[in-house]
Design a protein around this motif. Structure first.
Motif, PDB file in Angstrom:
ATOM      1  N   ASN A 228       0.832  -1.199   0.000  1.00 26.65           N
ATOM      2  CA  ASN A 228       0.000   0.000   0.000  1.00 26.65           C
ATOM      3  C   ASN A 228       0.876   1.263   0.000  1.00 26.65           C
ATOM      4  O   ASN A 228       2.103   1.199  -0.044  1.00 26.65           O
ATOM      5  CB  ASN A 228      -0.982  -0.041   1.186  1.00 26.65           C
ATOM      6  CG  ASN A 228      -2.316   0.574   0.823  1.00 26.65           C
ATOM      7  OD1 ASN A 228      -2.375   1.481   0.006  1.00 26.65           O
ATOM      8  ND2 ASN A 228      -3.368   0.102   1.433  1.00 26.65           N
ATOM      9  N   THR A 229       0.200   2.414   0.071  1.00 21.75           N
ATOM     10  CA  THR A 229       0.837   3.699  -0.248  1.00 21.75           C
ATOM     11  C   THR A 229       2.137   3.978   0.513  1.00 21.75           C
ATOM     12  O   THR A 229       3.136   4.363  -0.091  1.00 21.75           O
ATOM     13  CB  THR A 229      -0.198   4.816  -0.012  1.00 21.75           C
ATOM     14  OG1 THR A 229      -1.336   4.507  -0.826  1.00 21.75           O
ATOM     15  CG2 THR A 229       0.344   6.170  -0.388  1.00 21.75           C
ATOM     16  N   HIS A 230       2.148   3.828   1.837  1.00 22.20           N
ATOM     17  CA  HIS A 230       3.369   4.208   2.570  1.00 22.20           C
ATOM     18  C   HIS A 230       4.530   3.297   2.220  1.00 22.20           C
ATOM     19  O   HIS A 230       5.689   3.729   2.216  1.00 22.20           O
ATOM     20  CB  HIS A 230       3.129   4.251   4.088  1.00 22.20           C
ATOM     21  CG  HIS A 230       3.106   2.916   4.761  1.00 22.20           C
ATOM     22  ND1 HIS A 230       2.049   2.040   4.646  1.00 22.20           N
ATOM     23  CD2 HIS A 230       4.026   2.286   5.542  1.00 22.20           C
ATOM     24  CE1 HIS A 230       2.313   0.948   5.346  1.00 22.20           C
ATOM     25  NE2 HIS A 230       3.505   1.069   5.887  1.00 22.20           N
ATOM     26  N   GLU A 231       4.216   2.036   1.899  1.00 26.10           N
ATOM     27  CA  GLU A 231       5.289   1.103   1.571  1.00 26.10           C
ATOM     28  C   GLU A 231       5.991   1.545   0.274  1.00 26.10           C
ATOM     29  O   GLU A 231       7.218   1.554   0.190  1.00 26.10           O
ATOM     30  CB  GLU A 231       4.734  -0.316   1.440  1.00 26.10           C
ATOM     31  CG  GLU A 231       4.143  -0.824   2.749  1.00 26.10           C
ATOM     32  CD  GLU A 231       3.374  -2.139   2.602  1.00 26.10           C
ATOM     33  OE1 GLU A 231       3.906  -3.159   3.033  1.00 26.10           O
ATOM     34  OE2 GLU A 231       2.261  -2.138   2.063  1.00 26.10           O
TER      35      GLU A 231
ATOM     36  N   VAL B 244       2.124   9.785   5.047  1.00 25.84           N
ATOM     37  CA  VAL B 244       0.856   9.263   4.512  1.00 25.84           C
ATOM     38  C   VAL B 244      -0.236   9.321   5.579  1.00 25.84           C
ATOM     39  O   VAL B 244      -0.020   8.913   6.725  1.00 25.84           O
ATOM     40  CB  VAL B 244       1.014   7.795   4.045  1.00 25.84           C
ATOM     41  CG1 VAL B 244      -0.313   7.251   3.511  1.00 25.84           C
ATOM     42  CG2 VAL B 244       2.097   7.679   2.969  1.00 25.84           C
ATOM     43  N   VAL B 245      -1.389   9.843   5.180  1.00 22.94           N
ATOM     44  CA  VAL B 245      -2.592   9.715   6.011  1.00 22.94           C
ATOM     45  C   VAL B 245      -3.531   8.749   5.292  1.00 22.94           C
ATOM     46  O   VAL B 245      -3.982   9.025   4.173  1.00 22.94           O
ATOM     47  CB  VAL B 245      -3.304  11.070   6.217  1.00 22.94           C
ATOM     48  CG1 VAL B 245      -4.622  10.864   6.961  1.00 22.94           C
ATOM     49  CG2 VAL B 245      -2.412  12.035   6.989  1.00 22.94           C
ATOM     50  N   TYR B 246      -3.780   7.623   5.917  1.00 24.95           N
ATOM     51  CA  TYR B 246      -4.760   6.675   5.404  1.00 24.95           C
ATOM     52  C   TYR B 246      -6.118   7.005   6.016  1.00 24.95           C
ATOM     53  O   TYR B 246      -6.200   7.325   7.214  1.00 24.95           O
ATOM     54  CB  TYR B 246      -4.397   5.247   5.823  1.00 24.95           C
ATOM     55  CG  TYR B 246      -3.220   4.646   5.095  1.00 24.95           C
ATOM     56  CD1 TYR B 246      -3.341   4.245   3.773  1.00 24.95           C
ATOM     57  CD2 TYR B 246      -2.006   4.450   5.743  1.00 24.95           C
ATOM     58  CE1 TYR B 246      -2.270   3.661   3.111  1.00 24.95           C
ATOM     59  CE2 TYR B 246      -0.927   3.868   5.082  1.00 24.95           C
ATOM     60  CZ  TYR B 246      -1.071   3.477   3.773  1.00 24.95           C
ATOM     61  OH  TYR B 246      -0.016   2.896   3.116  1.00 24.95           O
ATOM     62  N   VAL B 247      -7.151   6.903   5.188  1.00 18.71           N
ATOM     63  CA  VAL B 247      -8.506   7.198   5.662  1.00 18.71           C
ATOM     64  C   VAL B 247      -9.427   6.039   5.298  1.00 18.71           C
ATOM     65  O   VAL B 247      -9.446   5.589   4.147  1.00 18.71           O
ATOM     66  CB  VAL B 247      -9.048   8.487   4.984  1.00 18.71           C
ATOM     67  CG1 VAL B 247     -10.500   8.739   5.394  1.00 18.71           C
ATOM     68  CG2 VAL B 247      -8.171   9.689   5.316  1.00 18.71           C
TER      69      VAL B 247
END
Ligand SMILES: C[S@@+](CC[C@H](N)C(=O)[O-])C[C@H]1O[C@@H](n2cnc3c(N)ncnc32)[C@H](O)[C@@H]1O
Length: 268
Positions: A82-85, A96-99
């Motif tokens: 996912n995004t931060h990785e 990264v802010v995941y929502v």
């Protein structure tokens, strides 16, 4: 052990999705429901993987464009590439802010991210951007005066036309500094054959009881969401065809190949 996460007997959308991606954060009830959905749309796992593949390429593209802060709307679990990785592997400064609006995904996500000082997960409804941008953790992590990378992959499929998705996109566009990039992917059966269209319809039915409703859009519907943004090349494309990695095999034989559109737009 994550099995204590709320009710383990109730299938959960984020964990079902994690299962499709080959992740480890899913339970027997999720796998049973995943199998039921997969029996009506056999390409479901491939579809999830193509969607996540687009997300990864979009994040990498954004980092290369100088973006160092990300807002991932409807993220599901922060695992399985996912995004931060992807972002932090390319630029360790990336935040990264995941929502997600789904409490089980958020509780599990917070636990997964607890040792990562540059990634947080907040519980919020992506359909309420004003509340989201007022959220203390969002304000703390993101600097809205600087360009933002916004990910909306596999989430607008949950927002029906009666909820004014074009207005919602405009609200995000207006909140983002110039130079921000917004990536979106959307389930579509426009290019599918008749048999696959029927399977998509059956899959939407099979999801009922886990989530409210899935909304399928055609290319024009996706293009409408990008109104006021400048689409980056190649514009709205089938998911695996949006800037494919040179070494990647495009699964042209899979029905999933035709089941989603993807695009990235720039805020001018
Ligand atoms: C299909 S998954 C997509 C995961 C990830 N974005 C990806 O592309 O791989 C959709 C996620 O969106 C979340 N979601 C749907 N509608 C939402 C909303 N209005 N606000 C926040 N999260 C939402 C669901 O709970 C689910 O975890």
């Amino acid at each position: 052990m994550f099995a204590t996460e709320l009710d383990p007997q109730t299938p959960n959308i984020a964990r079902i999705y994690d299962y499709y991606l080959g992740g480890a954060f899913n339970l027997p009830a999720d796998r049973e429901r995943a199998a039921r959905i997969g029996s009506v749309l056999p390409g479901m796992e491939m579809l999830a993987r193509l969607n996540r593949g687009f997300l990864r390429r979009a994040v990498a593209f954004m980092v290369d464009e100088g973006i160092t802060q990300f807002l991932d709307l409807g993220s599901g679990l922060p695992t399985a590439g996912n995004t931060h990785e992807v972002a932090q592997a390319r630029d360790p400064r990336a935040k990264v802010v995941y929502v997600d609006y789904e409490p089980v995904a958020v509780a599990l996500g917070r636990r997964i991210l607890r040792d990562n000082p540059r990634a947080v997960m907040v519980e919020a409804d992506a359909r309420r951007p004003d509340d989201l941008f007022a959220h203390p953790e969002v304000r703390e992590v993101l600097d809205l005066d600087r360009p933002l990378g916004v990910l909306m992959t596999g989430v607008m499929v949950f927002v029906g036309d009666h909820e004014d998705p074009v207005g919602l996109m405009k609200a995000y566009r207006d909140a983002c500094a110039p130079g921000s990039l917004i990536a979106l992917s959307q389930l579509s059966d426009e290019q599918a054959d008749a048999a696959t269209k029927a399977q998509v319809h059956a899959m939407v039915e099979a999801y009922k009881g886990v989530i409210e409703q899935l909304y399928v859009r055609d290319r024009a519907g996706v293009e409408a969401l990008f109104e006021g943004l400048t689409l980056v090349e190649p514009g709205v494309a089938l998911m695996p065809e949006w800037r494919p990695r040179e070494d990647a095999e495009i699964p042209t034989g899979s029905p999933a190949h035709h089941l989603g559109y993807a695009a990235v737009g720039r805020v001018d």
